[in-house]
Design a protein around this motif. Structure first.
Motif, PDB file in Angstrom:
ATOM      1  N   MET A  68       5.366   3.434   9.153  1.00  0.00           N
ATOM      2  CA  MET A  68       5.282   4.004   7.813  1.00  0.00           C
ATOM      3  C   MET A  68       4.208   3.315   6.981  1.00  0.00           C
ATOM      4  O   MET A  68       3.434   3.967   6.313  1.00  0.00           O
ATOM      5  N   SER A  69       4.133   2.006   7.016  1.00  0.00           N
ATOM      6  CA  SER A  69       3.152   1.306   6.191  1.00  0.00           C
ATOM      7  C   SER A  69       1.723   1.579   6.659  1.00  0.00           C
ATOM      8  O   SER A  69       0.823   1.677   5.842  1.00  0.00           O
ATOM      9  N   ALA A  70       1.496   1.698   7.967  1.00  0.00           N
ATOM     10  CA  ALA A  70       0.157   2.017   8.460  1.00  0.00           C
ATOM     11  C   ALA A  70      -0.280   3.378   7.933  1.00  0.00           C
ATOM     12  O   ALA A  70      -1.441   3.576   7.572  1.00  0.00           O
ATOM     13  N   ARG A  71       0.657   4.309   7.858  1.00  0.00           N
ATOM     14  CA  ARG A  71       0.350   5.644   7.320  1.00  0.00           C
ATOM     15  C   ARG A  71      -0.045   5.549   5.851  1.00  0.00           C
ATOM     16  O   ARG A  71      -0.999   6.197   5.402  1.00  0.00           O
ATOM     17  N   LEU A  72       0.665   4.717   5.083  1.00  0.00           N
ATOM     18  CA  LEU A  72       0.346   4.539   3.667  1.00  0.00           C
ATOM     19  C   LEU A  72      -1.031   3.926   3.491  1.00  0.00           C
ATOM     20  O   LEU A  72      -1.808   4.351   2.637  1.00  0.00           O
ATOM     21  N   VAL A  73      -1.346   2.922   4.310  1.00  0.00           N
ATOM     22  CA  VAL A  73      -2.651   2.270   4.221  1.00  0.00           C
ATOM     23  C   VAL A  73      -3.765   3.256   4.567  1.00  0.00           C
ATOM     24  O   VAL A  73      -4.786   3.314   3.892  1.00  0.00           O
ATOM     25  N   LYS A  74      -3.561   4.053   5.607  1.00  0.00           N
ATOM     26  CA  LYS A  74      -4.552   5.066   5.989  1.00  0.00           C
ATOM     27  C   LYS A  74      -4.780   6.057   4.854  1.00  0.00           C
ATOM     28  O   LYS A  74      -5.912   6.458   4.581  1.00  0.00           O
ATOM     29  N   LYS A  75      -3.705   6.455   4.189  1.00  0.00           N
ATOM     30  CA  LYS A  75      -3.805   7.415   3.090  1.00  0.00           C
ATOM     31  C   LYS A  75      -4.622   6.832   1.942  1.00  0.00           C
ATOM     32  O   LYS A  75      -5.498   7.501   1.385  1.00  0.00           O
ATOM     33  N   VAL A  76      -4.349   5.588   1.576  1.00  0.00           N
ATOM     34  CA  VAL A  76      -5.090   4.946   0.484  1.00  0.00           C
ATOM     35  C   VAL A  76      -6.556   4.753   0.875  1.00  0.00           C
ATOM     36  O   VAL A  76      -7.456   4.968   0.063  1.00  0.00           O
ATOM     37  N   LEU A  77      -6.816   4.386   2.129  1.00  0.00           N
ATOM     38  CA  LEU A  77      -8.203   4.251   2.588  1.00  0.00           C
ATOM     39  C   LEU A  77      -8.937   5.583   2.497  1.00  0.00           C
ATOM     40  O   LEU A  77     -10.104   5.637   2.114  1.00  0.00           O
ATOM     41  N   ALA A  78      -8.278   6.656   2.859  1.00  0.00           N
ATOM     42  CA  ALA A  78      -8.893   7.989   2.779  1.00  0.00           C
ATOM     43  C   ALA A  78      -9.197   8.357   1.326  1.00  0.00           C
ATOM     44  O   ALA A  78     -10.258   8.895   1.028  1.00  0.00           O
ATOM     45  N   LEU A  79      -8.269   8.042   0.418  1.00  0.00           N
ATOM     46  CA  LEU A  79      -8.477   8.347  -0.997  1.00  0.00           C
ATOM     47  C   LEU A  79      -9.614   7.517  -1.596  1.00  0.00           C
ATOM     48  O   LEU A  79     -10.307   7.959  -2.512  1.00  0.00           O
ATOM     49  N   ASP A 112      -0.221  -8.477   6.981  1.00  0.00           N
ATOM     50  CA  ASP A 112       0.266  -7.798   8.184  1.00  0.00           C
ATOM     51  C   ASP A 112       0.803  -6.427   7.776  1.00  0.00           C
ATOM     52  O   ASP A 112       1.705  -6.322   6.943  1.00  0.00           O
ATOM     53  N   ILE A 113       0.233  -5.374   8.352  1.00  0.00           N
ATOM     54  CA  ILE A 113       0.636  -4.005   7.989  1.00  0.00           C
ATOM     55  C   ILE A 113       2.139  -3.801   8.171  1.00  0.00           C
ATOM     56  O   ILE A 113       2.771  -3.111   7.385  1.00  0.00           O
ATOM     57  N   ASP A 114       2.720  -4.419   9.189  1.00  0.00           N
ATOM     58  CA  ASP A 114       4.148  -4.243   9.449  1.00  0.00           C
ATOM     59  C   ASP A 114       5.021  -4.790   8.326  1.00  0.00           C
ATOM     60  O   ASP A 114       6.178  -4.408   8.201  1.00  0.00           O
TER      61      ASP A 114
END
Length: 78
Positions: free
Chosen positions: A1-12, A63-65
């Motif tokens: 879940m956190s990796a998905r959140l980080v990816k979303k913020v990076l995309a934004l 740590d993303i986890d």
């Protein structure tokens, strides 16, 4: 879940010069600073944090986890 959140913020933040974010950790600790980079494959997020006491900046490797929430703060960017 956190990796998905980080990816979303990076995309934004892809075309933004300033990338202020608030990152909440599972431990309850919160980091406020500039998102420098994220290595999703190795599970590391790099964020630059300014110390409010000494006014010096330092880099935190997270740590993303262990990240619970990532919130972009474009409204506080100068």
């Amino acid at each position: 879940m956190s990796a998905r959140l980080v990816k979303k913020v990076l995309a934004l933040s892809k075309d933004r010069h300033h990338k202020p974010v608030v990152i909440g950790m599972r431990s309850g600790r919160t980091y406020v600073g500039e998102l420098v980079s994220a290595d999703i494959g190795n599970g590391i997020v790099e964020i630059q944090v300014k110390d409010s006491v000494s006014n010096k900046s330092w880099t935190a490797l997270l740590d993303i986890d262990l990240i619970e929430a990532v919130e972009p703060r474009w409204d506080i960017a100068a």
